[in-house]
Design a protein around this motif. Structure first.
Motif, PDB file in Angstrom:
ATOM      1  N   ASP A 193      18.809  47.428   7.211  1.00 18.61           N
ATOM      2  CA  ASP A 193      19.894  46.580   7.880  1.00 18.61           C
ATOM      3  C   ASP A 193      21.057  45.771   7.019  1.00 18.61           C
ATOM      4  O   ASP A 193      22.077  45.670   7.405  1.00 18.61           O
ATOM      5  CB  ASP A 193      19.311  45.441   8.821  1.00 18.61           C
ATOM      6  N   LEU A 194      20.536  45.567   5.668  1.00 17.52           N
ATOM      7  CA  LEU A 194      21.618  44.884   4.866  1.00 17.52           C
ATOM      8  C   LEU A 194      21.995  45.720   3.426  1.00 17.52           C
ATOM      9  O   LEU A 194      22.829  45.139   3.009  1.00 17.52           O
ATOM     10  CB  LEU A 194      20.667  43.632   4.456  1.00 17.52           C
ATOM     11  N   GLU A 195      21.420  46.992   3.672  1.00 21.31           N
ATOM     12  CA  GLU A 195      21.929  47.604   2.737  1.00 21.31           C
ATOM     13  C   GLU A 195      21.816  47.192   1.093  1.00 21.31           C
ATOM     14  O   GLU A 195      22.811  47.504   0.488  1.00 21.31           O
ATOM     15  CB  GLU A 195      23.336  48.414   2.995  1.00 21.31           C
ATOM     16  N   ILE A 196      20.685  46.292   0.898  1.00 18.85           N
ATOM     17  CA  ILE A 196      20.494  46.186  -0.332  1.00 18.85           C
ATOM     18  C   ILE A 196      18.984  46.667  -0.833  1.00 18.85           C
ATOM     19  O   ILE A 196      17.968  46.862   0.050  1.00 18.85           O
ATOM     20  CB  ILE A 196      20.574  44.680  -0.603  1.00 18.85           C
ATOM     21  N   THR A 197      18.768  46.527  -1.918  1.00 18.05           N
ATOM     22  CA  THR A 197      17.380  47.013  -2.500  1.00 18.05           C
ATOM     23  C   THR A 197      16.355  45.740  -2.316  1.00 18.05           C
ATOM     24  O   THR A 197      16.846  44.585  -2.306  1.00 18.05           O
ATOM     25  CB  THR A 197      17.319  47.276  -3.999  1.00 18.05           C
TER      26      THR A 197
END
Length: 485
Positions: free
Chosen positions: A85-89
C-alpha cells in the motif's frame, strides 16, 4: 462521505476495554496488534468514519502506560519484502513507524528480529538500528513450531530467545505486515516473565473479522477479500460457541492455532486464561457502527476494489489466478459484480463510445463525471480537471489549462527527461493547475475543490502509471482500473 462509524465512541470504548484487560493480569499485558496500527486504510474504507490513525490515537490516550515493540522477520529482510500500500520495504517501514509513533509522544522501546538464523540482511539491519541507538533483540527459529509444545515452551525454545526489556504495563507488539512473528514474540515474553515471577498477560487486537457481526456480513467478507493472498477464511468460533453458547466470528488461522496456544498457556501458567480465540480479542469496533447500510455499501465497493487489484497483480505475474477466483466467489456471496461499481460501468461505457481509454469518477452526491485520453492529457488527467470543474460549477468547455501552458511541460518530459509518453499525468496536471491559479480565478476555484474528492470512487479502462496511482492515493480517492494497457 456518509458516516457509518462513530470514531470518538470507538476511541473511548477501546481504551477502557484495554485498561480492563491489563488489570486482569499482574499489571502487565502484551498486546498483539493485527493489521495496521498506523494508517489503517482498509478499516477507513469499509467503516466510513473510522480514521486511518484511530488505533494510534487510542494508544495516545494511554501514552503514560504504553510502550511499543516493532517486530520484523529476518526472512522478510532477506527477500526485501515491500509493503504494497505504501510501496516501501519492510525495513524502511520499521524506521517510518518508529518516527511516527515517537512524533505522537509514544515510547518505542525496541525492535525484535524474528525467525533469526544468522541471515546477513538481518545482521546488517541490526547494526544499522544499533548505530541509531535503537535496542535490537533476536528471536530464533524453533524447530517444530507451532506444534511441538514441549520444544517450544522450554529453555531450547522460547528460553533461547533474547528477553525484551520492558518497563510499561502495556506492551504493544506491532509489525510492518503479517507473518512477522508478533504472536510468537508475545508468547516468548510470557515465558520469560513467568520465569521472573510475573504473571503477564496476552491479548490480541485484530480489527477484522468483526466478531459480533454476522459471518457473511459484507464488512467481514471484505476482510476475506483483503487477505485473499493468505487464504484466510472467516468462520464461527467453535470454542466460544461450546464454552458460552454464543455465536461469534473469527478466522481460520486463529481458530486452528487456539488449541496450540491453549496448551502453551497451560504449560506456562498451569492453566489457560481463555476459553476461545474470541476471548483473546479486545476489539470493540463492531459496537461503534452507527449506520450499517453505509458500512455494507462501502464494504461491497472494497471487495470490488480488491478484485481489480488482484487482476492487476495477476497480469504482472505477482499472484496466481486462484486469487481472483476466490474474490469472484466473495462477490457472489455479497451479490455484486464489478459493474456494481458505478465508476467502472461508466468508464467502460465511455471507452466504448469514444474509442479511446477513459476514466470515470463517482462524486460524493452520486454524480458521474468522465474523462477521455487526448493528445495532451491521459484519461485520468482529463477526468481530474472535469471533476474539479463539475464541483466548482465551472462550464465544461472552459479550459483550465491552455495548450500553450501544457506544451512546455510536454517538451520537458520528452526532450529532456526521456519520456515516451508526452501526455500529462495527474500530478503534472495539478502542478500546472496550481501555477495557473495565480492568474486565473477559475483555476483557483477549481483547485480549491480538491479536498472534496476524498472518498470519491474512480475507475479507469486501462492500467495506470505509478504517478496516477500515487496522486489518487494522496487525494484519498478509491481507485480501480482494468489490468490491460
Amino acid at each position: 462521505m456518509k458516516t457509518g462509524f462513530d470514531n470518538e465512541k470507538y476511541l473511548k470504548m477501546q481504551s477502557l476495554h484495554i485498561q480492563e484487560r491489563i488489570r486482569q493480569f499482574d499489571n502487565k499485558l502484551y498486546l498483539e496488534f493485527g493489521g495496521k496500527l498506523y494508517d489503517d486504510f482498509h478499516a477507513s474504507r469499509v467503516l466510513p468514519g473510522f480514521e486511518p490513525d484511530s488505533k494510534l490515537r487510542m494508544l495516545m490516550q494511554l501514552a503514560d502506560q504504553v510502550e511499543i515493540v516493532i517486530v520484523i522477520s529476518a526472512e522478510d529482510l532477506a527477500r526485501n519484502k515491500v509493503r504494497s500500500d505504501l510501496e516501501i520495504t519492510y525495513d524502511s517501514d520499521v524506521l517510518r513507524l518508529k518516527n511516527v509513533f515517537e512524533s505522537k509522544g509514544l515510547y518505542v522501546s525496541s525492535v525484535v528480529i524474528t525467525h533469526y538464523a544468522g541471515q546477513t540482511h538481518a545482521d546488517l539491519f541490526k547494526k544499522r538500528l544499533e548505530k541509531k541507538g535503537i535496542r535490537v533483540y533476536r528471536h530464533y527459529i524453533i524447530p517444530g513450531y507451532p506444534n511441538n509444545i514441549n520444544a517450544i515452551v522450554s529453555e531450547e525454545g522460547y528460553g533461547r530467545n533474547e528477553y525484551i526489556e520492558t518497563a510499561k504495563p502495556l506492551v504493544v507488539v506491532t509489525a510492518p505486515g503479517p507473518g512477522s512473528g508478533k504472536m510468537a514474540t508475545c508468547l516468548s515474553q510470557l515465558y520469560h516473565e513467568h520465569k521472573r515471577g510475573l504473571h503477564a498477560g496476552y491479548a490480541k487486537y485484530e480489527t477484522f473479522p468483526i466478531w459480533n457481526l454476522p459471518l457473511k456480513h459484507p464488512v467481514n467478507l471484505a476482510y476475506e477479500a483483503a487477505t485473499a493472498d493468505l487464504n484466510d477464511v472467516n468462520m464461527i468460533d467453535p470454542f466460544h460457541l461450546d464454552a458460552y453458547g454464543v455465536t461469534t466470528v473469527n478466522y481460520n488461522r486463529d481458530v486452528e492455532i487456539f488449541p496450540v496456544l491453549n496448551s502453551m498457556f497451560q504449560r506456562i501458567f498451569g492453566k489457560s486464561p481463555y476459553k476461545s480465540p474470541t476471548d483473546m480479542g479486545v476489539n470493540m469496533a463492531g459496537n461503534c457502527i452507527v449506520n450499517d447500510a453505509v458500512c455494507i455499501e462501502a464494504s461491497k465497493q472494497e471487495i470490488i476494489r480488491r478484485y481489480y487489484d488482484s487482476l492487476d497483480r495477476i497480469a504482472k505475474g505477482l499472484a496466481p489466478d486462484s486469487e481472483a477466483y476466490k474474490l469472484e466467489l466473495l462477490m457472489n456471496q455479497a451479490e455484486i459484480s464489478p459493474m456494481y461499481r458505478p465508476a467502472a460501468a461508466a468508464a467502460l461505457a465511455c471507452e466504448k463510445r469514444k474509442g479511446v481509454p477513459c476514466a470515470a469518477i463517482e462524486l460524493e452526491d452520486g454524480r458521474i463525471v468522465t474523462g477521455k485520453t487526448t493528445d495532451l492529457l491521459g484519461a485520468c488527467s482529463t477526468l481530474l480537471l472535469n471533476a474539479l470543474k463539475e464541483l466548482a460549477g465551472i462550464d465544461e468547455d472552459y479550459h483550465l489549462l491552455s495548450p500553450e501552458a501544457i506544451a512546455p511541460i510536454q517538451r520537458l518530459k520528452v526532450k529532456y527527461l526521456g519520456s515516451r509518453n508526452p501526455r500529462l499525468h495527474t500530478d503534472e496536471v495539478l502542478i500546472a493547475l496550481s501555477t495557473s491559479a495565480y492568474s486565473d480565478e477559475q483555476a483557483a476555484l477549481a483547485l480549491s475543490q480538491l479536498p472534496r474528492l476524498k472518498g470519491c470512487q474512480v475507475h479507469a479502462s486501462v492500467a495506470l502509471s505509478n504517478a496516477d496511482r500515487s496522486t489518487f492515493r494522496k487525494l484519498g480517492v478509491g481507485l480501480t482500473y482494468e489490468p490491460h494497457s
